[in-house]
Design a protein around this motif. Structure first.
Motif, PDB file in Angstrom:
ATOM      1  N   PHE A 125      18.040   9.830  -5.119  1.00  0.00           N
ATOM      2  CA  PHE A 125      19.003  10.709  -5.773  1.00  0.00           C
ATOM      3  C   PHE A 125      18.976  10.521  -7.280  1.00  0.00           C
ATOM      4  CE2 PHE A 125      21.563  11.575  -1.889  1.00  0.00           C
ATOM      5  CZ  PHE A 125      21.816  12.912  -2.129  1.00  0.00           C
ATOM      6  N   LYS A 126      19.111   9.268  -7.700  1.00  0.00           N
ATOM      7  CA  LYS A 126      19.305   8.977  -9.113  1.00  0.00           C
ATOM      8  C   LYS A 126      18.030   9.050  -9.936  1.00  0.00           C
ATOM      9  CE  LYS A 126      23.602   8.538  -8.634  1.00  0.00           C
ATOM     10  NZ  LYS A 126      24.459   9.601  -9.206  1.00  0.00           N
ATOM     11  N   VAL A 127      16.879   8.789  -9.321  1.00  0.00           N
ATOM     12  CA  VAL A 127      15.631   8.808 -10.075  1.00  0.00           C
ATOM     13  C   VAL A 127      14.584   9.643  -9.338  1.00  0.00           C
ATOM     14  CG1 VAL A 127      13.956   7.424 -11.351  1.00  0.00           C
ATOM     15  CG2 VAL A 127      16.204   6.461 -10.836  1.00  0.00           C
ATOM     16  N   SER A 128      13.869   9.010  -8.411  1.00  0.00           N
ATOM     17  CA  SER A 128      12.815   9.717  -7.676  1.00  0.00           C
ATOM     18  C   SER A 128      12.380   8.865  -6.499  1.00  0.00           C
ATOM     19  CB  SER A 128      11.601   9.994  -8.582  1.00  0.00           C
ATOM     20  OG  SER A 128      10.952   8.772  -8.921  1.00  0.00           O
ATOM     21  N   SER A 129      11.612   9.459  -5.599  1.00  0.00           N
ATOM     22  CA  SER A 129      11.101   8.707  -4.451  1.00  0.00           C
ATOM     23  C   SER A 129      10.134   7.618  -4.914  1.00  0.00           C
ATOM     24  CB  SER A 129      10.390   9.652  -3.474  1.00  0.00           C
ATOM     25  OG  SER A 129       9.258  10.255  -4.070  1.00  0.00           O
ATOM     26  N   LEU A 130       9.386   7.896  -5.978  1.00  0.00           N
ATOM     27  CA  LEU A 130       8.435   6.902  -6.482  1.00  0.00           C
ATOM     28  C   LEU A 130       9.167   5.689  -7.034  1.00  0.00           C
ATOM     29  CD1 LEU A 130       5.479   6.223  -6.968  1.00  0.00           C
ATOM     30  CD2 LEU A 130       5.653   7.318  -9.212  1.00  0.00           C
ATOM     31  N   PHE A 131      10.252   5.925  -7.762  1.00  0.00           N
ATOM     32  CA  PHE A 131      11.021   4.799  -8.304  1.00  0.00           C
ATOM     33  C   PHE A 131      11.646   3.988  -7.173  1.00  0.00           C
ATOM     34  CE2 PHE A 131      14.833   2.795 -10.016  1.00  0.00           C
ATOM     35  CZ  PHE A 131      14.301   2.135 -11.120  1.00  0.00           C
ATOM     36  N   SER A 132      12.132   4.664  -6.143  1.00  0.00           N
ATOM     37  CA  SER A 132      12.691   3.972  -4.989  1.00  0.00           C
ATOM     38  C   SER A 132      11.648   3.044  -4.373  1.00  0.00           C
ATOM     39  CB  SER A 132      13.178   4.991  -3.949  1.00  0.00           C
ATOM     40  OG  SER A 132      13.707   4.343  -2.806  1.00  0.00           O
ATOM     41  N   ASN A 133      10.424   3.517  -4.316  1.00  0.00           N
ATOM     42  CA  ASN A 133       9.343   2.709  -3.759  1.00  0.00           C
ATOM     43  C   ASN A 133       8.954   1.572  -4.695  1.00  0.00           C
ATOM     44  OD1 ASN A 133       7.546   2.082  -1.720  1.00  0.00           O
ATOM     45  ND2 ASN A 133       6.694   4.124  -1.612  1.00  0.00           N
ATOM     46  N   ASN A 172       2.798   6.691  -1.819  1.00  0.00           N
ATOM     47  CA  ASN A 172       3.931   7.417  -2.387  1.00  0.00           C
ATOM     48  C   ASN A 172       3.560   8.108  -3.685  1.00  0.00           C
ATOM     49  OD1 ASN A 172       7.201   6.716  -3.711  1.00  0.00           O
ATOM     50  ND2 ASN A 172       6.610   8.334  -2.288  1.00  0.00           N
ATOM     51  N   ALA A 173       2.729   7.443  -4.502  1.00  0.00           N
ATOM     52  CA  ALA A 173       2.284   8.060  -5.748  1.00  0.00           C
ATOM     53  C   ALA A 173       1.511   9.347  -5.455  1.00  0.00           C
ATOM     54  CB  ALA A 173       1.411   7.078  -6.526  1.00  0.00           C
ATOM     55  N   LEU A 174       0.676   9.307  -4.415  1.00  0.00           N
ATOM     56  CA  LEU A 174      -0.102  10.480  -4.036  1.00  0.00           C
ATOM     57  C   LEU A 174       0.797  11.609  -3.546  1.00  0.00           C
ATOM     58  CD1 LEU A 174      -2.921  11.725  -3.488  1.00  0.00           C
ATOM     59  CD2 LEU A 174      -2.805  10.713  -1.197  1.00  0.00           C
ATOM     60  N   SER A 227       0.817  -1.212   0.000  1.00  0.00           N
ATOM     61  CA  SER A 227       0.000   0.000   0.000  1.00  0.00           C
ATOM     62  C   SER A 227       0.853   1.265   0.000  1.00  0.00           C
ATOM     63  CB  SER A 227      -0.935   0.011   1.216  1.00  0.00           C
ATOM     64  OG  SER A 227      -0.202   0.075   2.430  1.00  0.00           O
ATOM     65  N   GLN A 228       2.133   1.144   0.395  1.00  0.00           N
ATOM     66  CA  GLN A 228       2.990   2.322   0.428  1.00  0.00           C
ATOM     67  C   GLN A 228       3.207   2.879  -0.973  1.00  0.00           C
ATOM     68  OE1 GLN A 228       6.353   0.368   2.275  1.00  0.00           O
ATOM     69  NE2 GLN A 228       7.585   0.540   0.430  1.00  0.00           N
ATOM     70  N   LEU A 229       3.072   2.041  -2.002  1.00  0.00           N
ATOM     71  CA  LEU A 229       3.240   2.526  -3.365  1.00  0.00           C
ATOM     72  C   LEU A 229       2.143   3.526  -3.723  1.00  0.00           C
ATOM     73  CD1 LEU A 229       5.006   2.240  -5.860  1.00  0.00           C
ATOM     74  CD2 LEU A 229       3.488   0.430  -6.651  1.00  0.00           C
ATOM     75  N   GLY A 267       3.572   6.475   6.376  1.00  0.00           N
ATOM     76  CA  GLY A 267       4.650   7.295   6.899  1.00  0.00           C
ATOM     77  C   GLY A 267       5.927   7.157   6.099  1.00  0.00           C
ATOM     78  N   TYR A 268       6.239   5.937   5.687  1.00  0.00           N
ATOM     79  CA  TYR A 268       7.454   5.708   4.901  1.00  0.00           C
ATOM     80  C   TYR A 268       7.350   6.389   3.544  1.00  0.00           C
ATOM     81  CZ  TYR A 268      11.194   3.246   2.451  1.00  0.00           C
ATOM     82  OH  TYR A 268      12.312   2.950   1.719  1.00  0.00           O
ATOM     83  N   ALA A 269       6.176   6.305   2.925  1.00  0.00           N
ATOM     84  CA  ALA A 269       5.964   6.948   1.630  1.00  0.00           C
ATOM     85  C   ALA A 269       6.132   8.461   1.740  1.00  0.00           C
ATOM     86  CB  ALA A 269       4.573   6.610   1.099  1.00  0.00           C
TER      87      ALA A 269
END
Length: 374
Positions: free
Chosen positions: A308-316, A156-158, A151-153, A219-221
């Motif tokens: 750093f290299k992409v985005s928080s969404l990609f990390s997730n 994170n998208a939001l 569900s964190q995905l 919270g993690y997202a």
């Protein structure tokens, strides 16, 4: 900007933008040198390394955390503490000097108060999330736990849409949907195998674990999106040293907060007895805690590196890709059954990941075509 991946260009802000432009060094006759090509391949190599770190350490850390409780561990605070306390192993990397591509450009450093406040905020986020995840891992089967973590995905998208101006393309949306379905399939495994009815955990504790894991995922997202926002608006630079700094300093804050909780709760008084009664012995008890702490510390490095290299969404996305791995390891070490549902879940996870990666490949090709680079 030559051969720079389009996603990198979208993340470059302020001083980094000027620095990146100057990296495209031109000779006296105006012909571009091949330095950007080296940067291009270096970006992909670093992204692969950080992805491997996230995938491997997440699976190992989750499995070891569950084994701790399965074999007689009972301390929530200790299980939370080992997720952050291994930061000293990263300190030597702070002495590695970052290479400066352009000495003529100086990026204004943020004030000490701003940086300290940021690390304190992120550290408290980490401490709270680690405790919530620990509660979920203690009271839920591994398959259920990984399902809820998916569900964190969505969270994170939001957050990425509002905080990081994340753009959604058909391939990215396809990836998000497939990865969510991949982990959601695991609930069918729970229903068929009867894990929930056979589990010794009371219904009340199960609900508590469920809500804790959902809260931790949200919270993690949010923490990932805040981290990306800080990199863009506060630090405005990118280096391996900064990745290590963020990992170490937020872990220090989190460790201090968790230690206070461990002492205040009085659980530390029971740790010696817990180690004595651990089902597989004292050595296994210590090795479990050490392995868990090292795994989660390198997970933090990989996660921040991907931001750093992409985005928080990609990390997730990478994190969600690795969720089906934990149930498979649970089959090997915790003797859970490997069903067709789990196999299908893994295949869908790989499909979703490839879809997301393909979007960045298309962005790269589009950028090269626009710049006239073959």
């Amino acid at each position: 900007m030559g051969d720079y991946p389009a996603v990198v260009q979208s993340q470059i802000q302020g001083g980094d933008h000027e620095e990146a432009k100057r990296e495209e060094i031109t000779s006296e006759n105006g012909n571009e040198l091949k330095a950007p090509t080296l940067v291009h391949y270096k970006w992909w190599i670093q992204m692969v390394i950080y992805s491997i770190l996230v995938l491997s350490t997440q699976a190992i850390g989750t499995l070891l955390g569950r084994i701790y409780f399965e074999k007689g561990g009972n301390s929530k605070w200790l299980a939370t503490l080992v997720q952050t306390i291994a930061f000293p192993i990263l300190i030597p990397f702070l002495f590695i000097k970052s290479t400066k591509t352009n000495k003529n450009i100086e990026i204004k450093k943020p004030s000490f108060i701003i940086v300290s406040s940021l690390y304190a905020l992120l550290g408290l986020f980490v401490a709270g999330n680690c405790m919530l995840y620990t509660i979920g891992l203690q009271y839920l089967p591994v398959t259920t736990y990984t399902l809820i973590c998916a569900s964190q995905l969505g969270f994170n998208a939001l957050f990425s849409y509002f905080l990081n101006n994340q753009k959604f393309t058909p391939y990215i949306v396809n990836s998000l949907v497939i990865l969510t379905v991949s982990s959601s399939l695991l609930v069918l495994h729970n229903d068929d195998s009867g894990e929930l009815t056979n589990n010794k955990t009371s219904r009340q504790k199960y609900i508590f674990g469920f809500l804790s894991t959902v809260a931790a995922s949200a919270g993690y997202a949010l923490m990932l999106s805040i981290t990306q926002l800080a990199l863009q608006k506060i630090f405005k630079r990118e280096s391996f040293r900064l990745i290590i700094e963020m990992s170490v300093y937020q872990s220090i804050t989190a460790t201090m907060a968790i230690l206070i909780g461990l002492i205040a709760s009085g659980e530390w008084k029971k740790l010696e007895k817990e180690m004595e009664e651990y089902e597989v012995g004292k050595i296994s008890y210590v090795l479990n805690l050490i392995g868990t702490s090292i795994s989660w510390q390198f997970y933090t490095v990989g996660s921040i590196g991907l931001i750093f290299k992409v985005s928080s969404l990609f990390s997730n996305v990478i994190s969600i890709l690795g969720l089906p791995v934990a149930p498979v390891l649970a089959v090997m070490f915790l003797h859970e059954k490997l069903t067709g549902i789990k196999v299908m879940s893994m295949l869908l996870a790989i499909w979703g990941f490839v879809s997301y990666l393909y979007q960045h490949y298309l962005d790269d090709l589009k950028d090269k075509a626009a710049k006239g680079v073959n």
